[in-house]
Design a protein around this motif. Structure first.
Motif, short mmCIF file in Angstrom:
data_model
loop_
_atom_site.label_atom_id
_atom_site.label_comp_id
_atom_site.label_asym_id
_atom_site.label_seq_id
_atom_site.Cartn_x
_atom_site.Cartn_y
_atom_site.Cartn_z
N LYS A 455 6.67 5.62 -13.05
CA LYS A 455 5.52 5.62 -13.96
C LYS A 455 4.27 6.00 -13.18
O LYS A 455 3.95 5.39 -12.16
CB LYS A 455 5.35 4.25 -14.60
N TYR A 570 11.77 10.05 -19.46
CA TYR A 570 11.09 10.14 -20.75
C TYR A 570 10.64 11.57 -21.01
O TYR A 570 10.25 12.28 -20.07
CB TYR A 570 9.87 9.23 -20.78
N GLN A 577 6.33 17.35 -28.57
CA GLN A 577 7.01 16.06 -28.60
C GLN A 577 6.33 15.10 -29.57
O GLN A 577 6.99 14.40 -30.35
CB GLN A 577 7.05 15.46 -27.19
N TRP A 592 9.83 6.78 -32.66
CA TRP A 592 9.97 6.48 -31.23
C TRP A 592 11.44 6.37 -30.83
O TRP A 592 11.88 6.92 -29.83
CB TRP A 592 9.23 5.19 -30.88
N VAL A 596 12.35 9.53 -28.58
CA VAL A 596 12.00 9.14 -27.21
C VAL A 596 13.12 8.30 -26.58
O VAL A 596 13.75 8.71 -25.61
CB VAL A 596 10.67 8.36 -27.16
N THR A 597 13.38 7.13 -27.15
CA THR A 597 14.33 6.21 -26.53
C THR A 597 15.75 6.79 -26.45
O THR A 597 16.38 6.80 -25.39
CB THR A 597 14.37 4.88 -27.31
N THR A 600 16.23 9.83 -24.06
CA THR A 600 16.10 9.39 -22.67
C THR A 600 17.36 8.69 -22.21
O THR A 600 17.86 8.95 -21.10
CB THR A 600 14.88 8.44 -22.54
N ARG A 627 11.80 -0.03 -15.48
CA ARG A 627 11.84 0.13 -16.92
C ARG A 627 13.26 0.30 -17.46
O ARG A 627 13.47 0.32 -18.68
CB ARG A 627 10.99 1.34 -17.33
#
Length: 661
Positions: A455, A570, A577, A592, A596-597, A600, A627
């Motif tokens: 991150k 991510y 996006q 989301w 995204v989730t 990934t 994460r």
């Protein structure tokens, strides 16, 4: 079960039973089953059995040509186990792979399917009407019927892969594409890339060759997790700076006629578009309102542009009306078609960039904006910006699926299955099944470290973060003596480590995937890495998640025993996006999760999936990012580790003791 050529496992019986029920009910089936679980042979055994009994045919579609090989090999095994002369399978590829003339000419091999179709038609016409001209491979198909019959008999007996088939035809001086067309009408199973199903004109051509309607076809979609993004790309369109400069050069070379009854010329129109594209990029990507973004964790790559910005600017700059713009598009198409005809008569690929520009503008000005985004993208390191109409809804292209008798969709990483069903617009009655890996859980350990992350803000605050990640990579590489693959979220992260650390810290062979490697270079790199499994110290390979190595390549047994995942992959927070996320939030209330989730998690699972391909494989996956704990829904066996190096070594030593004979 009568056709299944091996001793079936429990999960395989479940798969085949569900497929049989789906086919009888004329339904659709989506399932996830781990790598190495035999999805391909289960699907083929069930569907071939049903097709033989009901006079149906099977279309088996794959994302890449390389995935076709396994389908043919499993069909051979089925036919050997249960011989039936009706079991004929052919692997169909595009002309750029199957045309032997294209194999000898780089320009021809780069042609689109439409360009190659036109080129091929002219070559065939010349072969039939002019002595010693045109394609002699096609001429032999027409004139050497005994050779053709002999070849068809050989193919029916041997069921060659596409590569074996093309090699045979080259030695026999026969056109593979034309010979395949003759075989398809008698084939029970036809293996094709996605485009043969989801591009309307190509699909119509294929069904004509097969001589059958959609209602009598069973569709199998392999590596199905790739299909939604493939369909978005297929139904998107773009116009780049490179394309516009090619249009301008084409006008200089072939002439510069007026457009829309003298309102402008071809060259002036192209120059205006070039200026406008630059201004759109500078305004929306680099504009004064975006200066603050330069200080954030990512460099901006794209931006939304107002729905009618391009058209409005063109009308203003050229002092024309909407009708004039429509006339310009029509004139570009007509002029481009003349250029294509001229090049075709010259024996060249019938290509015109002005024609492509006309097609793009016609598409752009008639978009249904509820299903598309209009973007300006800063491509090619700022040297090749483009405008793009990005398709948000893959179901626009997937509607054909519901017209088939049934469809089977399968992948090793497809969760959440509801997202796949919803994205493609499959009916609510579609059966969704997630099957566990058939291999012992004791053979795979998935760990994550909580003292590191990629991150951006955390890496800025803690300057030791990158060093700790590097230490884990180097220590595991140097102290385990097992082939190790390190997967990064992007090539940029690899370059970050390259710039801050000396790769010589790794005291054994190190292989690094480069962003622009050719397929041959990738295969050579992987082969060299695999060979190091027999070396005393093994080797380390740096790659990227979601790349060519992390999907579809097998590393059985000691060829790969450790996978290190550096960070969470991510998606970048681009305008594309964010638009996709908003679309899915509006349509399904799951923006989301769906955009995204889930994607990934799939990238990480694809990388982890390289480790266990059969019952003898053993492996450790280590995720270097705190994460990772957020993804326990998808990576269920994941455990936290406070000492990644020790826990990795301990697991491998223990499994080596318990599994070794």
């Amino acid at each position: 079960m009568q056709l299944f050529p091996y001793q079936p496992r429990t999960n395989q019986q479940v798969i085949m039973g569900t497929i049989q029920r789906t086919l009888q009910e004329r339904g659709h089936f989506v399932f996830e089953s781990g790598t190495g679980s035999g999805k391909t042979v289960c699907a083929l055994s069930s569907v071939i059995d049903y097709a033989l009994k009901t006079n149906k045919k099977i279309l088996y579609t794959t994302r890449t040509n390389s995935q076709q090989r396994q389908v043919i090999l499993e069909t051979r095994a089925i036919k050997k186990h249960h011989f039936d002369e009706k079991i004929l399978a052919v692997a169909m590829q595009g002309r750029n792979n199957m045309c032997l003339l294209a194999d000898q000419d780089e320009e021809i091999s780069s042609g689109t399917s439409e360009e190659l179709s036109k080129y091929c038609s002219r070559q065939k016409k010349k072969a039939l009407t002019k002595k010693n001209e045109g394609c002699h491979y096609f001429r032999n198909i027409v004139n050497k019927q005994e050779k053709v019959k002999e070849s068809i008999d050989w193919i029916k007996q041997n069921l060659p892969t596409a590569e074996e088939f093309i090699d045979y035809c080259q030695k026999a001086h026969l056109c593979p594409y034309e010979l395949n067309k003759q075989l398809i009408k008698d084939s029970l199973l036809v293996v094709v890339p996605y485009i043969y199903i989801f591009e309307k004109n190509i699909r119509t051509m294929l069904l004509d060759w097969m001589g059958i309607s959609e209602d009598d076809i069973i569709l199998i979609v392999d590596e199905a997790h790739n299909l939604p993004n493939y369909l978005r790309d297929l139904y998107s369109a773009q116009c780049s700076m490179w394309m516009l400069t090619s249009c301008a050069r084409e006008a200089e070379h072939f002439g510069n006629p007026s457009l829309a009854q003298g309102k402008t010329t071809v060259k002036a129109f192209c120059d205006t578009l070039i200026e406008l594209l630059t201004q759109l990029r500078d305004t929306y990507v680099y504009g004064i309102l975006e200066d603050s973004l330069r200080k954030t964790s990512y460099s901006k790559e794209d931006a939304l542009i107002p729905t009618h910005e391009l058209e409005t600017e063109l009308l203003s700059r050229l002092n024309i009306t909407s009708k004039h713009l429509n006339d310009i598009v029509i004139d570009l198409l007509a002029y481009g078609e003349k250029i294509r005809e001229y090049r075709e008569h010259q024996g060249k690929l019938p290509r015109s960039y002005l024609y492509k520009l006309g097609v793009f503008l016609e598409f752009w000005t008639n978009l249904e904006m509820s299903e598309y985004l209009k973007l300006v993208v800063d491509g090619g390191a700022g040297k090749n910006p483009r405008i793009e109409a990005y398709c948000l809804d893959p179901s626009l292209a997937a509607g054909i699926i519901r017209r088939f008798h049934s469809s089977i969709h399968m992948s090793g990483t497809l969760e959440p299955l509801e997202e796949y069903r919803d994205s493609l617009g499959l009916p609510p009655s579609t059966e969704l099944v997630n099957l566990p890996s058939p291999f012992s859980k004791d053979h795979l350990r998935i760990l994550y470290a909580s003292d590191v992350t990629t991150k951006y803000n955390d890496m800025i605050k803690d300057e030791s973060m990158v060093q700790r990640m590097w230490n884990y990579i180097a220590d595991i590489s140097n102290n385990t003596k097992r082939n190790t693959m390190v997967f990064f979220p992007s090539f940029n992260i690899i370059n970050t480590f390259r710039s801050q650390h000396n790769f010589s810290d790794i005291k054994r062979d190190l292989y690094i995937e480069q962003q622009h490697m050719s397929q041959t270079e990738i295969m050579d790199l992987v082969a060299d890495f695999k060979s190091c499994a027999k070396h005393p110290n093994g080797a380390t390979l740096f790659s990227v998640m979601g790349g060519r190595i992390s999907e579809g390549m097998d590393f059985p047994e000691d060829q790969l025993e450790i996978a290190i995942i550096v960070g969470i992959p991510y998606p970048k927070p681009t305008a594309r996006q964010k638009g996709l996320q908003n679309y899915y939030e509006h349509k399904f209330n799951k923006g989301w999760e769906y955009t995204v989730t889930a994607p990934t998690a799939r990238k990480m699972l694809q990388s982890i999936g390289r480790l266990i391909r059969n019952e003898n494989d053993v492996g450790v996956a280590l995720i270097l990012d705190r994460r990772a704990g957020r993804f326990t829904r998808y990576i269920r066996e994941m455990k936290h580790t406070q000492d990644p190096v020790k826990d990795t070594k301990t697991f491998l030593q223990r499994t080596q003791t318990t599994i070794s004979p």
